[in-house]
Design a protein around this motif. Structure first.
Motif, PDB file in Angstrom:
ATOM      1  N   ARG A   1       0.846  -1.193   0.000  1.00  0.00           N
ATOM      2  CA  ARG A   1       0.000   0.000   0.000  1.00  0.00           C
ATOM      3  C   ARG A   1       0.881   1.242   0.000  1.00  0.00           C
ATOM      4  NH1 ARG A   1      -4.825   0.084   4.314  1.00  0.00           N
ATOM      5  NH2 ARG A   1      -5.261  -1.830   3.157  1.00  0.00           N
ATOM      6  N   ARG A   2       0.494   2.238  -0.772  1.00  0.00           N
ATOM      7  CA  ARG A   2       1.285   3.471  -0.872  1.00  0.00           C
ATOM      8  C   ARG A   2       0.401   4.660  -0.523  1.00  0.00           C
ATOM      9  NH1 ARG A   2       6.100   2.721  -3.613  1.00  0.00           N
ATOM     10  NH2 ARG A   2       6.214   4.876  -4.359  1.00  0.00           N
ATOM     11  N   ALA A   3       0.961   5.563   0.264  1.00  0.00           N
ATOM     12  CA  ALA A   3       0.220   6.728   0.727  1.00  0.00           C
ATOM     13  C   ALA A   3      -0.099   7.664  -0.439  1.00  0.00           C
ATOM     14  CB  ALA A   3       1.029   7.469   1.782  1.00  0.00           C
ATOM     15  N   ALA A   4      -1.198   8.396  -0.289  1.00  0.00           N
ATOM     16  CA  ALA A   4      -1.590   9.368  -1.314  1.00  0.00           C
ATOM     17  C   ALA A   4      -0.710  10.604  -1.263  1.00  0.00           C
ATOM     18  CB  ALA A   4      -3.055   9.753  -1.119  1.00  0.00           C
ATOM     19  N   VAL A   5      -0.063  10.838  -0.134  1.00  0.00           N
ATOM     20  CA  VAL A   5       0.833  11.980   0.026  1.00  0.00           C
ATOM     21  C   VAL A   5       2.189  11.455   0.467  1.00  0.00           C
ATOM     22  CG1 VAL A   5       0.035  12.319   2.397  1.00  0.00           C
ATOM     23  CG2 VAL A   5       1.195  14.180   1.214  1.00  0.00           C
ATOM     24  N   ALA A   6       3.247  11.973  -0.132  1.00  0.00           N
ATOM     25  CA  ALA A   6       4.603  11.522   0.197  1.00  0.00           C
ATOM     26  C   ALA A   6       5.219  12.458   1.226  1.00  0.00           C
ATOM     27  CB  ALA A   6       5.471  11.467  -1.057  1.00  0.00           C
ATOM     28  N   LEU A   7       5.546  11.909   2.392  1.00  0.00           N
ATOM     29  CA  LEU A   7       6.222  12.684   3.436  1.00  0.00           C
ATOM     30  C   LEU A   7       7.723  12.654   3.226  1.00  0.00           C
ATOM     31  CD1 LEU A   7       4.392  11.379   6.648  1.00  0.00           C
ATOM     32  CD2 LEU A   7       3.793  13.362   5.242  1.00  0.00           C
ATOM     33  N   ASN A   8       8.376  13.689   3.717  1.00  0.00           N
ATOM     34  CA  ASN A   8       9.830  13.689   3.810  1.00  0.00           C
ATOM     35  C   ASN A   8      10.194  13.210   5.209  1.00  0.00           C
ATOM     36  OD1 ASN A   8      10.337  14.809   1.196  1.00  0.00           O
ATOM     37  ND2 ASN A   8       9.677  16.785   1.985  1.00  0.00           N
ATOM     38  N   ILE A   9      10.772  12.017   5.288  1.00  0.00           N
ATOM     39  CA  ILE A   9      11.038  11.354   6.565  1.00  0.00           C
ATOM     40  C   ILE A   9      12.543  11.235   6.770  1.00  0.00           C
ATOM     41  CG2 ILE A   9      10.741   9.231   7.900  1.00  0.00           C
ATOM     42  CD1 ILE A   9       8.177   8.744   6.274  1.00  0.00           C
ATOM     43  N   THR A  10      13.031  11.708   7.903  1.00  0.00           N
ATOM     44  CA  THR A  10      14.438  11.564   8.248  1.00  0.00           C
ATOM     45  C   THR A  10      14.554  10.629   9.436  1.00  0.00           C
ATOM     46  OG1 THR A  10      15.008  13.770   7.441  1.00  0.00           O
ATOM     47  CG2 THR A  10      16.534  12.749   8.995  1.00  0.00           C
ATOM     48  N   ILE A  11      15.325   9.584   9.269  1.00  0.00           N
ATOM     49  CA  ILE A  11      15.518   8.553  10.290  1.00  0.00           C
ATOM     50  C   ILE A  11      16.921   8.707  10.861  1.00  0.00           C
ATOM     51  CG2 ILE A  11      15.640   6.068  10.712  1.00  0.00           C
ATOM     52  CD1 ILE A  11      13.737   5.788   8.219  1.00  0.00           C
ATOM     53  N   ILE A  12      17.016   8.831  12.174  1.00  0.00           N
ATOM     54  CA  ILE A  12      18.310   8.986  12.831  1.00  0.00           C
ATOM     55  C   ILE A  12      18.750   7.617  13.321  1.00  0.00           C
ATOM     56  CG2 ILE A  12      19.591  10.107  14.676  1.00  0.00           C
ATOM     57  CD1 ILE A  12      16.328  11.662  13.696  1.00  0.00           C
ATOM     58  N   GLY A  13      19.727   7.044  12.638  1.00  0.00           N
ATOM     59  CA  GLY A  13      20.249   5.731  13.003  1.00  0.00           C
ATOM     60  C   GLY A  13      20.058   4.711  11.899  1.00  0.00           C
ATOM     61  N   ALA A  14      21.147   4.058  11.490  1.00  0.00           N
ATOM     62  CA  ALA A  14      21.095   3.040  10.435  1.00  0.00           C
ATOM     63  C   ALA A  14      21.336   1.652  10.994  1.00  0.00           C
ATOM     64  CB  ALA A  14      22.111   3.356   9.331  1.00  0.00           C
ATOM     65  N   GLY A  15      20.874   1.420  12.216  1.00  0.00           N
ATOM     66  CA  GLY A  15      20.853   0.062  12.754  1.00  0.00           C
ATOM     67  C   GLY A  15      19.677  -0.699  12.163  1.00  0.00           C
ATOM     68  N   LEU A  16      19.387  -1.847  12.740  1.00  0.00           N
ATOM     69  CA  LEU A  16      18.325  -2.677  12.165  1.00  0.00           C
ATOM     70  C   LEU A  16      16.966  -2.002  12.261  1.00  0.00           C
ATOM     71  CD1 LEU A  16      19.429  -6.200  13.413  1.00  0.00           C
ATOM     72  CD2 LEU A  16      19.989  -5.047  11.264  1.00  0.00           C
ATOM     73  N   GLY A  17      16.685  -1.309  13.368  1.00  0.00           N
ATOM     74  CA  GLY A  17      15.419  -0.611  13.498  1.00  0.00           C
ATOM     75  C   GLY A  17      15.286   0.518  12.495  1.00  0.00           C
ATOM     76  N   GLY A  18      16.342   1.312  12.359  1.00  0.00           N
ATOM     77  CA  GLY A  18      16.311   2.417  11.405  1.00  0.00           C
ATOM     78  C   GLY A  18      16.169   1.947   9.976  1.00  0.00           C
ATOM     79  N   LEU A  19      16.869   0.867   9.619  1.00  0.00           N
ATOM     80  CA  LEU A  19      16.769   0.343   8.255  1.00  0.00           C
ATOM     81  C   LEU A  19      15.419  -0.313   8.007  1.00  0.00           C
ATOM     82  CD1 LEU A  19      20.378  -1.084   7.821  1.00  0.00           C
ATOM     83  CD2 LEU A  19      19.420   0.974   6.765  1.00  0.00           C
ATOM     84  N   SER A  20      14.837  -0.931   9.047  1.00  0.00           N
ATOM     85  CA  SER A  20      13.487  -1.465   8.918  1.00  0.00           C
ATOM     86  C   SER A  20      12.503  -0.344   8.591  1.00  0.00           C
ATOM     87  CB  SER A  20      13.072  -2.164  10.216  1.00  0.00           C
ATOM     88  OG  SER A  20      11.698  -2.495  10.210  1.00  0.00           O
ATOM     89  N   ALA A  21      12.601   0.762   9.322  1.00  0.00           N
ATOM     90  CA  ALA A  21      11.732   1.904   9.053  1.00  0.00           C
ATOM     91  C   ALA A  21      11.992   2.462   7.662  1.00  0.00           C
ATOM     92  CB  ALA A  21      11.947   2.978  10.111  1.00  0.00           C
ATOM     93  N   ALA A  22      13.258   2.508   7.248  1.00  0.00           N
ATOM     94  CA  ALA A  22      13.585   3.036   5.928  1.00  0.00           C
ATOM     95  C   ALA A  22      12.949   2.203   4.826  1.00  0.00           C
ATOM     96  CB  ALA A  22      15.104   3.078   5.753  1.00  0.00           C
ATOM     97  N   ILE A  23      13.061   0.888   4.922  1.00  0.00           N
ATOM     98  CA  ILE A  23      12.475   0.004   3.912  1.00  0.00           C
ATOM     99  C   ILE A  23      10.954   0.145   3.906  1.00  0.00           C
ATOM    100  CG2 ILE A  23      12.063  -2.423   3.323  1.00  0.00           C
ATOM    101  CD1 ILE A  23      14.914  -3.000   4.429  1.00  0.00           C
ATOM    102  N   SER A  24      10.349   0.092   5.084  1.00  0.00           N
ATOM    103  CA  SER A  24       8.890   0.116   5.172  1.00  0.00           C
ATOM    104  C   SER A  24       8.315   1.452   4.713  1.00  0.00           C
ATOM    105  CB  SER A  24       8.453  -0.175   6.606  1.00  0.00           C
ATOM    106  OG  SER A  24       8.880  -1.452   7.005  1.00  0.00           O
ATOM    107  N   CYS A  25       8.964   2.538   5.095  1.00  0.00           N
ATOM    108  CA  CYS A  25       8.472   3.859   4.694  1.00  0.00           C
ATOM    109  C   CYS A  25       8.692   4.104   3.206  1.00  0.00           C
ATOM    110  CB  CYS A  25       9.134   4.945   5.528  1.00  0.00           C
ATOM    111  SG  CYS A  25       8.660   4.928   7.277  1.00  0.00           S
ATOM    112  N   ALA A  26       9.798   3.594   2.667  1.00  0.00           N
ATOM    113  CA  ALA A  26      10.025   3.724   1.218  1.00  0.00           C
ATOM    114  C   ALA A  26       9.009   2.904   0.437  1.00  0.00           C
ATOM    115  CB  ALA A  26      11.447   3.291   0.880  1.00  0.00           C
ATOM    116  N   LEU A  27       8.712   1.689   0.909  1.00  0.00           N
ATOM    117  CA  LEU A  27       7.687   0.871   0.252  1.00  0.00           C
ATOM    118  C   LEU A  27       6.327   1.567   0.276  1.00  0.00           C
ATOM    119  CD1 LEU A  27       8.569  -2.713   1.555  1.00  0.00           C
ATOM    120  CD2 LEU A  27       8.498  -2.002  -0.846  1.00  0.00           C
TER     121      LEU A  27
END
Length: 436
Positions: A7-33
């Motif tokens: 599912r993709r949002a109708a509006v694209a947010l600009n999201i900044t994630i602080i931290g590239a550990g497993l949690g941060g990368l999980s959020a990055a993948i999920s938010c990009a999808l």
């Protein structure tokens, strides 16, 4: 296989994630999808080349299929064929789940894998980049403005976003600044335990019995007075990960310190001779103080433009191996709740749902890890003897009672942990409380 219709949002947010550990990368993948623009900031100048093993349980491995990395990771995984809990002194099996890999797939529809942290982090990093996320290394956060929101990097650069995600771990700068806005402070608290983390290579061990242990993937625990050990294979049986969890003797204020192999071996003198033979192959080792933090009142900023995930808000003792798994869940749920946004004004509802879905569970897992420590660290005596009798009474039988090994507790803890489905949980919540 990948989720066929993310599912993709109708509006694209600009999201900044602080931290590239497993949690941060999980959020990055999920938010990009979910169709959002993602920037990940990592203070380290390069992704760590060091690390140790992770136990990836079905609640997290089911996410890999949704992210289209399951089959890419499979050759790097070790899938344990049994899980055993042993008496510390002689290795006697107290509890055994045979065909553990098949048992996990049958019950939960996703694998139980042992992976090297580096392998998983690299794979997730690559997938985030494939999906369009941008990652900046060597980008250390100096301050955060929770009104704008914006953050200032060391060096003075200011970055704005629609949403900031604090995924910067136990020693979180985000948490420090978040609490400062309320005139509060906190710091990681010692648990009274430390960990020795060891990775051995099979091709450097001549002992054929020990090599067989490594090649034939399994998970083994040794439960002893005031301490326990867990050991399992990595990379398809090429490596062996051993974690020793025991009373903390590090000085106050020291989180990590070089140990000595002789000191480590002495601390487990009188333990199972097989374990001792493994430890005789250790040349150098570090000691890690195990820390925790108090529960936060909220994971979301007052203006709903900042949110926490992972160790920054619910650091966990490693006794249920849920630190990484729970962080992966957090990132997945965050991506799902913002995948249905039709406008930015719905973001507060989405973050409230994220917190509702994740905070209670995360904090409950934290408490359960302390309970697992109690049951694996009993001193010899009547309580330990009663524990052992209960475990032995269930050998070869269905474990249908509250069980000292939560890894095998079919009646309660295991299905609660491993049966969790981040996507299904979010979809159910959205169905019952759609955004307005």
């Amino acid at each position: 296989m990948a989720d066929p219709t993310p599912r993709r949002a109708a509006v694209a947010l600009n999201i900044t994630i602080i931290g590239a550990g497993l949690g941060g990368l999980s959020a990055a993948i999920s938010c990009a999808l979910a169709g959002h623009n993602v920037l990940v900031l990592e203070g380290a100048k390069q992704l760590a080349e060091i690390g140790a093993g992770l136990q990836i349980t079905p609640n997290a491995s089911r996410l890999f299929a949704q992210w289209d990395i399951l089959e890419r990771l499979r050759p790097l995984a070790a899938e344990p064929t049994y899980l055993a809990v042993r008496r510390y002194s002689d290795g006697k099996i107290l509890s055994l789940t045979e065909d553990f890999n098949d048992d996990m797939m049958r019950k939960y529809g996703a694998p139980f894998w042992d992976l090297h942290r580096v392998d998983l982090q690299r794979m997730m990093y690559d997938r985030a980049i494939e999906l369009g996320a941008k990652v900046r290394l060597g980008a250390r956060v100096a301050d955060i403005d929770f009104e704008t929101p914006s953050l200032t990097l060391e060096g003075g650069e200011v970055l704005n976003a629609d949403l900031l995600v604090g995924a910067d771990g136990l020693w979180s700068k985000c948490r420090e600044r978040f609490l400062a806005t309320e005139g509060k402070t906190d710091a990681p608290l010692p648990t009274g335990d430390l960990a020795y983390r060891i990775v051995l290579k099979a091709d450097e061990i001549e002992d054929t019995e020990l090599r067989d242990w490594i090649k034939n993937a399994s998970v083994n625990f040794w439960a002893g007075p005031g301490a326990h050990v867990v050991a399992y294979s990595l990379r398809g049986g090429e490596m062996f990960n051993i974690v020793l969890l025991q009373p903390d003797d590090l000085p106050e204020g020291v989180a990590r310190q070089a140990g000595t192999a002789s000191e480590m071996r002495e601390s487990l003198k009188g333990w199972d001779p097989v374990l001792t033979r493994f430890l005789n192959h250790v040349k150098e080792v570090d000691k890690w103080k195990l820390m925790h933090r108090p529960e936060l009142d909220s994971w979301v900023s007052e203006k709903s433009n900042f949110v926490f995930l992972g160790d920054a808000c619910h650091p966990m003792l490693p006794y249920l191996a849920q630190g990484a798994n729970s962080s992966l869940e957090d990132g997945a749920v965050l991506g799902h709740v913002i995948a249905t946004l039709e406008s930015k004004v719905q973001l507060p509802q989405a973050l409230a749902m994220y917190e509702q879905l994740r905070k209670k569970r995360g904090e409950a897992i934290v408490r359960e890890t302390f309970a697992q420590r109690h049951d694996f660290h009993m001193p010899d005596g009547p309580e330990q003897e009663q524990r052992d009798r209960l475990m032995l009474s269930k050998l070869g039988k269905k474990i249908d009672v509250k069980f000292p090994s939560r890894w095998q507790c079919e009646s309660d803890v295991q299905p609660w942990l491993y049966g969790y489905d981040a996507k299904a949980e979010t979809e159910a919540a959205l169905k019952s409380s759609p955004y307005t």
